[in-house]
Design an enzyme around this catalytic site. Structure first.
Site, PDB file in Angstrom:
ATOM      1  N   LYS A  93     -75.092 -82.071-105.388  1.00 55.51           N
ATOM      2  CA  LYS A  93     -75.918 -83.160-105.871  1.00 55.51           C
ATOM      3  C   LYS A  93     -76.542 -83.392-105.124  1.00 55.51           C
ATOM      4  CE  LYS A  93     -73.108 -85.088-110.207  1.00 55.51           C
ATOM      5  NZ  LYS A  93     -71.899 -86.392-110.528  1.00 55.51           N
TER       6      LYS A  93
ATOM      7  N   ARG B  21     -54.366 -69.854 -98.341  1.00 54.39           N
ATOM      8  CA  ARG B  21     -53.259 -69.981 -97.188  1.00 54.39           C
ATOM      9  C   ARG B  21     -53.170 -71.030 -95.896  1.00 54.39           C
ATOM     10  NH1 ARG B  21     -52.841 -64.729 -97.568  1.00 54.39           N
ATOM     11  NH2 ARG B  21     -54.739 -64.891 -96.956  1.00 54.39           N
TER      12      ARG B  21
ATOM     13  N   ARG C 296     -62.760 -77.547 -94.024  1.00 50.52           N
ATOM     14  CA  ARG C 296     -63.043 -76.040 -93.971  1.00 50.52           C
ATOM     15  C   ARG C 296     -64.687 -76.311 -94.061  1.00 50.52           C
ATOM     16  NH1 ARG C 296     -60.184 -70.314 -95.124  1.00 50.52           N
ATOM     17  NH2 ARG C 296     -59.847 -70.603 -92.883  1.00 50.52           N
TER      18      ARG C 296
HETATM   19  C1  NCD Z   1     -59.076 -65.913 -92.028  1.00 47.03           C
HETATM   20  C2  NCD Z   1     -59.894 -67.241 -92.324  1.00 47.03           C
HETATM   21  O1  NCD Z   1     -60.014 -67.558 -93.090  1.00 47.03           O
HETATM   22  O2  NCD Z   1     -61.024 -67.341 -91.791  1.00 47.03           O
HETATM   23  N1  NCD Z   1     -58.428 -66.428 -93.217  1.00 47.03           N
HETATM   24  C3  NCD Z   1     -56.921 -67.538 -93.035  1.00 47.03           C
HETATM   25  O3  NCD Z   1     -57.590 -68.531 -92.713  1.00 47.03           O
HETATM   26  N2  NCD Z   1     -55.882 -67.528 -92.361  1.00 47.03           N
HETATM   27  C4  NCD Z   1     -59.133 -64.550 -92.315  1.00 47.03           C
HETATM   28  C5  NCD Z   1     -60.628 -64.265 -93.592  1.00 47.03           C
HETATM   29  O4  NCD Z   1     -60.351 -64.539 -94.128  1.00 47.03           O
HETATM   30  O5  NCD Z   1     -60.136 -62.747 -93.010  1.00 47.03           O
END
Ligand code: NCD
Length: 309
Positions: free
Chosen positions: A87, A59, A109
């Site tokens: 690597k 998402r 992320r």
């Molecule tokens: C969440 C996350 O990755 O922190 N998902 C998201 O970003 N919609 C929550 C989860 O993984 O449960």
């Protein structure tokens, strides 16, 4: 106010209430744009954005990419599984290599808490935290509050219970910061082992009885148990967890009012929420996903306007 107080979105912790209002007003405009037949504006034609995902995502990654493309930014995607990180390259080297290709903004992320803060002090680009380990997930909390505002008019004064694995959840922490900043009342509910000991210092109350928590609240935000972050067992069995902390139709019908049900996804159907609840009109789960694109457009647009070009 027409400018954010920050140059990066690293966490809700760094925002003030005016920032949140500005993001929401800007998102209102973009929500109208993405419902037009031509869902695109030329605003960021001169901006290049790199999405760096060192952790799984469906998402959030798609939502950021759509938001960027609807603002006409140039977009490059990178996922750790297929990169030179494997690597032995360091994070700063990876990002500096990408930036030398003239990238203006990085959406990242990463499994390590604080990765975005670290990067923002070492590289010359605007950084957006798309989730740093069990720490913060600021755009999720913004889209959650935006969805509450859309359904119930405003966030201030509302009673929200966040249910489940509070200990390992970046969604919980960012939501607590965002909701408190806007003047909402917040409770957390879950197994005692999954509630951090410091949590009351953030101005939230703990309730371990789900039925009492639901009877108190206007909104319940159901979280997934983050099994991938657990090295030990925090509760006896999934069946027992569901019995004590899962929402189902019968439980909701036993309340004397209709509460709003939220979930950040991915859902574990039948664990924290049953399908009949997740798919009902009481749940705003897909509204949250839809609002995610408009809110992320707003964040990216406002941060891009602070980049010196
Ligand atoms: C969440 C996350 O990755 O922190 N998902 C998201 O970003 N919609 C929550 C989860 O993984 O449960």
């Amino acid at each position: 106010m027409s400018e954010l107080s920050v140059d990066h979105l690293l966490g809700i912790k760094y925002l003030n209430k005016d920032d949140i209002n500005l993001i929401f007003e800007t998102a209102d405009h973009f929500k109208e744009v993405i419902n037009r037949p031509i869902k695109k504006v030329p605003s960021l034609r001169d901006i290049t954005i790199a999405n760096l995902f060192f952790e799984n995502s469906t998402r959030t990654r798609l939502s950021f990419e759509l938001a960027e493309k609807r603002l006409s930014a140039d977009v490059v995607n990178f996922s750790a599984a297929s990169s030179s990180v494997k690597k032995g390259e360091t994070l700063i080297d990876t990002v500096n290599n990408i930036l030398s290709m003239k990238v203006d903004m990085v959406v990242m992320r990463h499994p390590n808490p604080g990765a975005g803060v670290f990067l923002s002090s070492h590289v010359n680009a605007s950084i957006v935290n798309a989730g740093d380990g069990a720490h913060e997930h600021p755009t999720q909390a913004l889209l959650d509050s935006y969805s509450i505002r859309e359904r119930l008019g405003e966030v201030g004064g509302k009673k929200i219970v966040i249910v489940g694995d509070i200990l390992h959840s970046r969604v919980a922490l960012s939501n607590i910061f965002a909701l408190k900043l806007q003047g909402a009342e917040v409770k957390v509910c879950g197994p005692k082992t999954l509630i951090p000991k410091y949590i009351e210092k953030l101005g939230v109350k703990v309730e371990t009885d789900l039925k009492k928590a639901l009877a108190w609240c206007d909104i319940a935000n159901m979280l997934r148990v983050q099994n991938e972050r657990m090295e030990i067992s925090y509760f006896p069995s999934t069946r027992e967890y569901t019995q004590q902390f899962g929402v189902n139709r019968k439980l909701l019908d036993s309340l004397d009012k209709e509460i709003v049900i939220m979930h950040p996804g991915p859902i574990n159907r039948g664990v924290e929420i049953t399908s009949d609840v997740a798919d009902s009109s009481q749940a705003i789960i897909l509204d949250q996903v839809q609002n995610g694109v408009a809110v992320r457009m707003a964040v990216i647009y406002l941060l891009a306007s602070k980049i010196k070009r």
